[in-house]
Design an enzyme around this catalytic site. Structure first.
Site, PDB file in Angstrom:
ATOM      1  N   PHE A  18      38.551  39.046  37.584  1.00 52.70           N
ATOM      2  CA  PHE A  18      38.602  37.625  37.874  1.00 52.70           C
ATOM      3  C   PHE A  18      39.424  37.286  39.067  1.00 52.70           C
ATOM      4  O   PHE A  18      40.394  36.177  39.258  1.00 52.70           O
ATOM      5  CB  PHE A  18      39.376  36.918  36.996  1.00 52.70           C
ATOM      6  CG  PHE A  18      38.518  37.304  35.375  1.00 52.70           C
ATOM      7  CD1 PHE A  18      37.257  36.903  35.134  1.00 52.70           C
ATOM      8  CD2 PHE A  18      39.131  38.121  34.706  1.00 52.70           C
ATOM      9  CE1 PHE A  18      36.674  36.903  33.935  1.00 52.70           C
ATOM     10  CE2 PHE A  18      38.505  38.406  33.305  1.00 52.70           C
ATOM     11  CZ  PHE A  18      37.324  37.702  33.200  1.00 52.70           C
TER      12      PHE A  18
ATOM     13  N   GLU B  50      31.225  46.604  43.150  1.00 50.22           N
ATOM     14  CA  GLU B  50      31.377  47.291  41.813  1.00 50.22           C
ATOM     15  C   GLU B  50      31.245  48.830  41.997  1.00 50.22           C
ATOM     16  O   GLU B  50      30.743  49.545  41.214  1.00 50.22           O
ATOM     17  CB  GLU B  50      30.456  46.847  40.814  1.00 50.22           C
ATOM     18  CG  GLU B  50      30.217  45.272  40.564  1.00 50.22           C
ATOM     19  CD  GLU B  50      30.876  44.908  39.172  1.00 50.22           C
ATOM     20  OE1 GLU B  50      31.737  45.389  38.626  1.00 50.22           O
ATOM     21  OE2 GLU B  50      30.227  44.089  38.687  1.00 50.22           O
ATOM     22  N   VAL B  51      31.776  49.111  43.285  1.00 47.17           N
ATOM     23  CA  VAL B  51      31.833  50.521  43.605  1.00 47.17           C
ATOM     24  C   VAL B  51      32.287  51.499  42.614  1.00 47.17           C
ATOM     25  O   VAL B  51      31.988  52.793  42.445  1.00 47.17           O
ATOM     26  CB  VAL B  51      32.391  50.697  44.908  1.00 47.17           C
ATOM     27  CG1 VAL B  51      33.961  50.517  45.021  1.00 47.17           C
ATOM     28  CG2 VAL B  51      31.924  52.016  45.709  1.00 47.17           C
ATOM     29  N   GLN B  52      33.100  51.088  41.661  1.00 46.89           N
ATOM     30  CA  GLN B  52      33.829  51.932  40.643  1.00 46.89           C
ATOM     31  C   GLN B  52      32.741  52.587  39.753  1.00 46.89           C
ATOM     32  O   GLN B  52      33.016  53.368  39.179  1.00 46.89           O
ATOM     33  CB  GLN B  52      34.875  51.379  39.709  1.00 46.89           C
ATOM     34  CG  GLN B  52      34.488  50.417  38.616  1.00 46.89           C
ATOM     35  CD  GLN B  52      34.328  48.697  39.347  1.00 46.89           C
ATOM     36  OE1 GLN B  52      34.218  48.614  40.232  1.00 46.89           O
ATOM     37  NE2 GLN B  52      33.599  48.124  38.397  1.00 46.89           N
TER      38      GLN B  52
HETATM   39  P1  TTP Z   1      34.105  42.643  38.504  1.00 54.23           P
HETATM   40  O1  TTP Z   1      33.289  42.231  39.501  1.00 54.23           O
HETATM   41  O2  TTP Z   1      35.509  43.562  38.782  1.00 54.23           O
HETATM   42  O3  TTP Z   1      34.817  41.777  37.673  1.00 54.23           O
HETATM   43  P2  TTP Z   1      34.732  40.074  37.962  1.00 54.23           P
HETATM   44  O4  TTP Z   1      33.640  39.495  38.533  1.00 54.23           O
HETATM   45  O5  TTP Z   1      35.467  39.111  36.778  1.00 54.23           O
HETATM   46  O6  TTP Z   1      35.868  40.154  39.408  1.00 54.23           O
HETATM   47  P3  TTP Z   1      35.900  39.568  40.747  1.00 54.23           P
HETATM   48  O7  TTP Z   1      35.797  37.873  40.359  1.00 54.23           O
HETATM   49  O8  TTP Z   1      37.176  40.171  41.192  1.00 54.23           O
HETATM   50  O9  TTP Z   1      34.676  40.101  41.329  1.00 54.23           O
HETATM   51  O10 TTP Z   1      33.362  43.460  37.226  1.00 54.23           O
HETATM   52  C1  TTP Z   1      33.893  44.289  36.415  1.00 54.23           C
HETATM   53  C2  TTP Z   1      32.905  45.087  35.551  1.00 54.23           C
HETATM   54  O11 TTP Z   1      33.596  46.061  34.985  1.00 54.23           O
HETATM   55  C3  TTP Z   1      32.657  43.982  34.296  1.00 54.23           C
HETATM   56  O12 TTP Z   1      31.167  44.091  33.867  1.00 54.23           O
HETATM   57  C4  TTP Z   1      33.410  44.602  33.215  1.00 54.23           C
HETATM   58  C5  TTP Z   1      33.424  46.168  33.416  1.00 54.23           C
HETATM   59  N1  TTP Z   1      34.774  46.955  33.176  1.00 54.23           N
HETATM   60  C6  TTP Z   1      34.579  48.201  32.574  1.00 54.23           C
HETATM   61  O13 TTP Z   1      33.347  48.507  32.151  1.00 54.23           O
HETATM   62  N2  TTP Z   1      35.528  48.939  32.119  1.00 54.23           N
HETATM   63  C7  TTP Z   1      36.795  48.143  32.344  1.00 54.23           C
HETATM   64  O14 TTP Z   1      37.716  48.952  32.009  1.00 54.23           O
HETATM   65  C8  TTP Z   1      37.176  47.246  32.895  1.00 54.23           C
HETATM   66  C9  TTP Z   1      38.373  46.621  33.137  1.00 54.23           C
HETATM   67  C10 TTP Z   1      35.986  46.411  33.480  1.00 54.23           C
HETATM   68 MG    MG Z   2      32.881  40.998  40.896  1.00 53.47          MG
END
Ligand code: TTP
Ligand code: MG
Length: 201
Positions: A18, A89-91
């Site tokens: 978020f 989502e490179v992680q």
């Molecule tokens: P993000 O794209 O990081 O979330 P977002 O879209 O809310 O953020 P942003 O607006 O900054 O782009 O997506 C994170 C994904 O990772 C989401 O599907 C949940 C998942 N997740 C896990 O699988 N394990 C974890 O520990 C966390 C914190 C998230």
């Molecule tokens: Mg995102």
């Protein structure tokens, strides 16, 4: 002397959920598209929250993307004429992504990646710390803590109305039904091993 600047570096956009990481990635992609750069966008196919071949942010901005299962799949799509390689989502990609990103940057590609710096436990998320070390540019975004309104740097996972447990699986795809942005002080994890106890004198 004529200055000849080489393109080819790594940009990391990171922070909790978020925070607008995807939005920022799309903003950079759009700006480079106006400059007629040849851009290719990838996302791991683990995240199917939105349309299959699109990177979509919370504010519904979009960029066309290619779903990949393995980091090395990227090399099947990048061409000599590609200027910019973006990954959301490179992680979620395997460790080989580090060498691949390094290689692409050495081949004069501008590589822009976004990903979570920490998992729901507040621990570094897979390859992110390595990518942040190797990157020329790191942008750490924050969200807003849903508990106290302070800048949120962490992601709270909530299962059945309670904070998730330390030994729960790291990957759980989701959005605001399972996750909230929190600051350091409001972020909670059940059964997190304590490193330091006591209080400062
Ligand atoms: P993000 O794209 O990081 O979330 P977002 O879209 O809310 O953020 P942003 O607006 O900054 O782009 O997506 C994170 C994904 O990772 C989401 O599907 C949940 C998942 N997740 C896990 O699988 N394990 C974890 O520990 C966390 C914190 C998230
Ligand atoms: Mg995102």
């Amino acid at each position: 002397m004529r200055l000849k600047q080489k393109e080819g570096w790594i940009e990391v956009i990171t922070g909790p959920m978020f925070a607008g990481k995807t939005e920022e990635l799309i903003r950079r992609i759009k700006r480079l598209a106006y400059a007629k750069k040849n851009i290719i966008v990838f996302k791991p196919d683990i995240d199917n929250r939105y349309a299959d071949d699109l990177v979509v942010s919370h504010d519904k901005s979009k960029a066309k993307s290619i779903n990949i299962a393995h980091a090395k799949d990227i090399l099947n799509f990048v061409k000599p004429e590609t200027d910019v390689v973006a990954i959301d989502e490179v992680q979620f990609l395997d460790d080989e992504i580090v060498n691949i990103i390094d290689y692409l940057a050495s081949q004069n590609k501008r590589v822009i990646v976004s990903g979570l710096d920490m998992d729901f436990k507040g621990e570094p998320f897979s390859v992110m710390p390595v990518l942040m070390s190797k990157a020329e540019f790191v942008t750490k975004l924050s969200a807003v803590c849903l508990e106290c309104g302070a800048p949120a740097t962490r992601t709270q996972r909530i299962i059945d109305g309670k904070p998730a447990k330390y030994y729960d699986p790291i990957v759980l795809i989701g959005a605001d039904e399972s996750y909230e942005a929190r600051c350091r002080h409001c972020h909670k994890v059940y059964r997190k091993p304590k490193i330091y106890k006591g209080s400062l004198k």
